[in-house]
Each structure stands twice: as C-alpha cells, then as structure tokens.
Design an enzyme around this catalytic site. Structure first.
Site, short mmCIF file in Angstrom:
data_model
loop_
_atom_site.label_atom_id
_atom_site.label_comp_id
_atom_site.label_asym_id
_atom_site.label_seq_id
_atom_site.Cartn_x
_atom_site.Cartn_y
_atom_site.Cartn_z
CE LYS A 55 -5.37 -6.62 9.82
NZ LYS A 55 -5.18 -7.60 10.89
CE LYS A 58 3.63 -12.45 5.09
NZ LYS A 58 2.75 -11.61 5.89
N GLY A 74 -13.18 -4.25 -5.53
CA GLY A 74 -12.62 -2.90 -5.57
C GLY A 74 -11.79 -2.67 -6.81
CB CYS A 100 2.53 -7.76 1.58
SG CYS A 100 3.60 -7.16 2.89
NE ARG A 146 6.39 -0.36 0.40
CZ ARG A 146 7.10 -0.96 1.38
NH1 ARG A 146 8.24 -1.56 1.09
NH2 ARG A 146 6.68 -0.95 2.62
#
Ligand SMILES: NC(=O)c1ccc[n+]([C@@H]2O[C@H](COP(=O)([O-])OP(=O)(O)OC[C@H]3O[C@@H](n4cnc5c(N)ncnc54)[C@H](O)[C@@H]3O)[C@@H](O)[C@H]2O)c1
Length: 441
Positions: free
Chosen positions: A157, A210, A259, A266, A334
């Site tokens: 992370k 993943k 949030g 990612c 990003r």
C-alpha cells in the site's frame, strides 16, 4: 541474488530497495531519464515513509543501482521483475504496452536462463502475452534461451509500502516451473522468517487474485458509502453503524470507512480492468459494476453539500481545501476525490485554496494553468479569505486543528468533512457548522 527491477515507480523503487536491503544486488531500470538522474543524485522522486534511508544505505553499499541501460539490465538479473505501469486503456482494460515492451527487451538481450516475474497488476492471460513477446524476440535472433514467466502480483500500500514489503501478509506466486518457484522462495525467504507466507498457485489464479482482492476492498468502501448516504437520509449515524457491524469478526473493522469516494492509482483502474475482463469473457460482474457506479457518484457528494449550503450560488465564493492526495501518507493524486471536488467547485464558479502536506509539488504541476486554484504551503494559509473549509484526505495533522482559529478565519464557519474526522457535537458546541458523511444531523 542478482535481480533486475524494470520500472522504478512506487512499486519498483520500493521493491528494488527492500530486496537490496536483504543482501541482493539490484539493478533498477527505468526509461524516464529524469527519474534515474534524480535517483543517481540521491533524490527520492516519490513520497514514501521510510524509503529514503533504505535507498541511501544500499546505494552506498553498492547493492542498488539505477540506470536507463536496457541491455545491462537484462544481463544483470537472473530474476527480472516487471513493475511498469498498467494504466487504463480507453475501454477500461489494462494497457499492457509497457509490460509487453519490457518483455520484448528481455527477449532481445537475454542470454541464459531467466525468471521473468510480472509484479505489475495485469489481467488474466498476460503471462502468455509476456511469454510470446519474449519468444518472438528470441526467434528473430535465432536464439532459444530457456525462461519462465511467473505472476507475482504486488499488494503493498502506498504510504506503508516499505512496511508491507518487509512484512507481507502473503506472497502470491503463480507458477508451474519448480525451478522458478524455488528461486522465488529463496528471494522472499528473508521477508517471512516466522512463518511461510508464499501461496503457490496457477498463473491465471495469481493474476485474478490481485484484481479480486482490490475489487473486494473497493466493494466494502462503496457499500459503506451507500449505507452512509442512506443513514444520513433516514436519521441514523454511520459511525455508530460502522462500529456495530465491524464488531462482527466475520466483517471486521478494516475498510469500512465512508468518505468522498476511493481514488488512487490502483482501485479505480483495477475495478475497471476487472469489469472489462468479465465483460469480454461473457460473465459481467454486476456487483463490481455497481461498485464503480457508486464510487463515481460519491466523489461528488461533498461538492453537492457545499453547493446545497449556498443554495447553488458559489460564484465569487472561495473554498479552503485540506488534502489533495488520494489518501494520507502519499503524494499520489491519481484519481483522487479532491480532483472531482475541485472540478465541481470551479465549474460552479468558486475559487479553491488547497493545501496538502506531501502533494504540493504534484498539485502545482496539475493546476499550473488553473487561475481558480491556488496551492498554499500551510494548512491555515488555505483559509485566508475562504468562505468554508472542505477536508478530503485524512492526514494526521488535520485530526486535531485549532477550531477557534478556523472559525475566526472563515467567512461562513462551516466544515465539509469527507473523512468524518471530528465529533459533530463538539464542533457544533464551538459554533461551527459541520457537514460530515452519513452522520446524524
Ligand atoms: N502504486 C501502488 O500502490 C501499487 C500497488 C500494487 C500494485 N501496483 C501495480 O504495480 C504497477 C506499477 O505501479 P506504480 O504505481 O509503481 O507505477 P508508476 O507509474 O509509479 O511507475 C512505473 C514506472 O515504469 C516505468 N516504465 C514504463 N515502461 C518501462 C519500460 N519498458 N522499461 C522500464 N521502465 C518503464 C515508468 O517510467 C515509471 O517510472 C502497476 O501495474 C500497478 O497497478 C501498484
């Protein structure tokens, strides 16, 4: 071991530095000459806690080097780790041009056996593409060097990347070749001393693991955002609900924070790429489709609340904004929710004065041509002449600010909190209007 890391970005640089720290000789390749020149001057091009001293001590020890020399990079590593970017293509699928280019370079210059490892997040079937690219290059040169392609997706992370790499929860190795598996076991042995963390599986399963992991985490966030919006509408409080459901061990507390929507390099792109893979396979993922839809809407919730507070008249107003990075402890902007909020505010005619503890450099580049957006060097500078304050990133320094000073500085003493950092009752007691996400009004 001699290891080459191809792509010296967030993943490549952390991987290279940590592998060198375990005693390997690591060659970090990047095509970005500026990045390599900075690294060779001792500068770290990204903000990542704890990374700088590791890079420094391993460079000094001669175990870590940075270069743009492709031929030398291929010659160096028995293991070639591909950690280049896989940005979203126009149709949402992962753009594999950098991965394939890296594979071609390996095929072009390799001599002797190589283990080629895809660490980049890549769709199912990419290992086959990597293999074909290498074989094609070898054929053109009438060479037949032996190699194996392994899928070894990265789970670190940003913001805790060094810690994650040094103490991984699991290391996924998608491979069939025992020789390659043995080499990866040896490579990762120093990072799993108290118990085995390697999970060996098929290449395709590793590639899918993943995406499934990121989609699962993104699902939890979008689920909580929807429940938060519902809670707000029907008079419940999402913080109470979060504690209530998180206490169930089958659910747990992780990734249950509502949030302003998830961002970063990612989740958004990996969710899109998984959707694309599923679509192409004729098995659309309805849950994942909804996750993306909810997230896109959530990124506009703060902007909506601010417009609503001013009855849709934001022309001439100024919004102070704390937090530009997509999450705390990184400079990565990003797909950050701050970008959607700034866009909403500017379109509505408002000015923005923004502050971030780490992303100033990045933000100044992004907003160089935007007269409505000013990036300031300190948190309280953002409030100069501002009407209200919006918070988008959960940086530690925002958690306990001087509320009296905030109230004094703002023309309208209102805080729009996209991270639910404060106690609503305490803020209201200090005379501040408070607009969090999903909390009882
Ligand atoms: N950033 C994260 O937190 C994270 C976590 C897990 C997995 N990943 C995945 O890892 C991959 C890399 O992500 P990142 O954030 O490190 O990307 P990044 O954009 O920070 O770095 C990629 C680097 O690769 C370089 N590059 C591109 N083509 C090259 C080539 N042919 N040869 C050598 N260098 C080349 C670029 O110049 C760039 O410096 C992506 O697939 C990403 O999805 C990222």
């Amino acid at each position: 071991m001699n290891v080459t890391v191809i792509g010296t970005g967030y993943v490549g640089l952390v991987t290279g530095a940590c592998l060198a720290d375990a005693g390997n000789h690591v060659f970090c390749l990047d095509l970005d000459e500026n990045k390599i020149a900075r690294l060779n001057r001792g500068e770290i091009p990204i903000f990542e806690p704890g990374l700088e001293p590791i890079v420094k001590r391993n460079e000094e020890a001669g175990r870590l080097r940075f270069s743009t020399d492709i031929k030398a990079s291929v010659a160096h590593g028995d293991i070639q780790l591909i950690a280049v970017g896989t940005p979203p293509g126009e149709d949402g699928s992962a753009d594999l041009q950098h991965v394939v280019a890296a594979a071609r370079n390996i095929g072009r210059y390799m001599e002797g056996y190589k283990v080629v490892v895809t660490k980049s997040t890549v769709p199912v079937g990419t290992a086959d593409k990597v293999k074909h690219a290498i074989i094609e290059e070898q054929k053109e040169r009438h060479l037949g060097n032996d190699f194996t392609v392994v899928s070894n997706p990265e789970f670190l992370k940003e913001g805790a990347a060094v810690e994650d790499f040094m103490r991984p929860d699991r290391i996924i190795v998608g491979a069939e070749d025992p020789r390659a598996i043995a080499m990866l076991r040896a490579l990762y042995a120093p990072f799993q001393r108290n118990r085995e963390r390697i999970i060996v599986m098929s290449v395709r399963s590793a590639e899918l693991t993943k995406y499934a992991a990121n989609a699962m985490l993104a699902t939890r966030i979008s689920f909580m955002n929807e429940i938060a919006n519902l809670a707000e509408t029907i008079g419940a409080d999402i913080e109470e609900v979060r504690r209530g459901i998180g206490s169930d061990p089958r659910i747990g507390y992780q990734f249950l924070y509502p949030g302003a929507g998830f961002g970063g390099s990612c989740f958004p792109k990996d969710v899109k790429a998984l959707q694309r893979t599923a679509q192409d396979a004729g098995k659309p993922l309805r849950v994942v489709n909804a996750v993306e839809e909810v997230n896109e809407a959530q990124k506009h919730v703060l902007g909506f609340k601010i417009r609503d507070r001013f009855k849709n008249e934001l022309r001439g107003k100024c919004v102070a904004l704390w937090g530009l990075a997509f999450k705390a402890n990184t400079d990565d902007m990003r797909e950050a929710p701050s970008l959607a909020l700034i866009d909403d505010l500017v379109k509505a005619g408002a000015k923005v004065r923004a502050y971030d503890p780490a992303a100033t450099h990045e933000a100044k580049k992004l907003f160089a041509q935007s007269p409505m957006v000013t990036i300031v060097p300190h948190a309280m500078d953002a409030l100069e002449g501002a009407d209200v304050l919006a918070i988008v990133t959960e940086w530690q320094e925002f958690r306990s600010p001087d509320f009296a000073a905030i109230k004094k500085a703002l023309k309208t003493p209102a805080i729009f909190d996209g991270r639910n950092l404060y106690d609503p009752a305490a803020l209201r007691a200090q005379g501040l209007e408070y607009y969090p996400i999903g909390r009882r009004q």
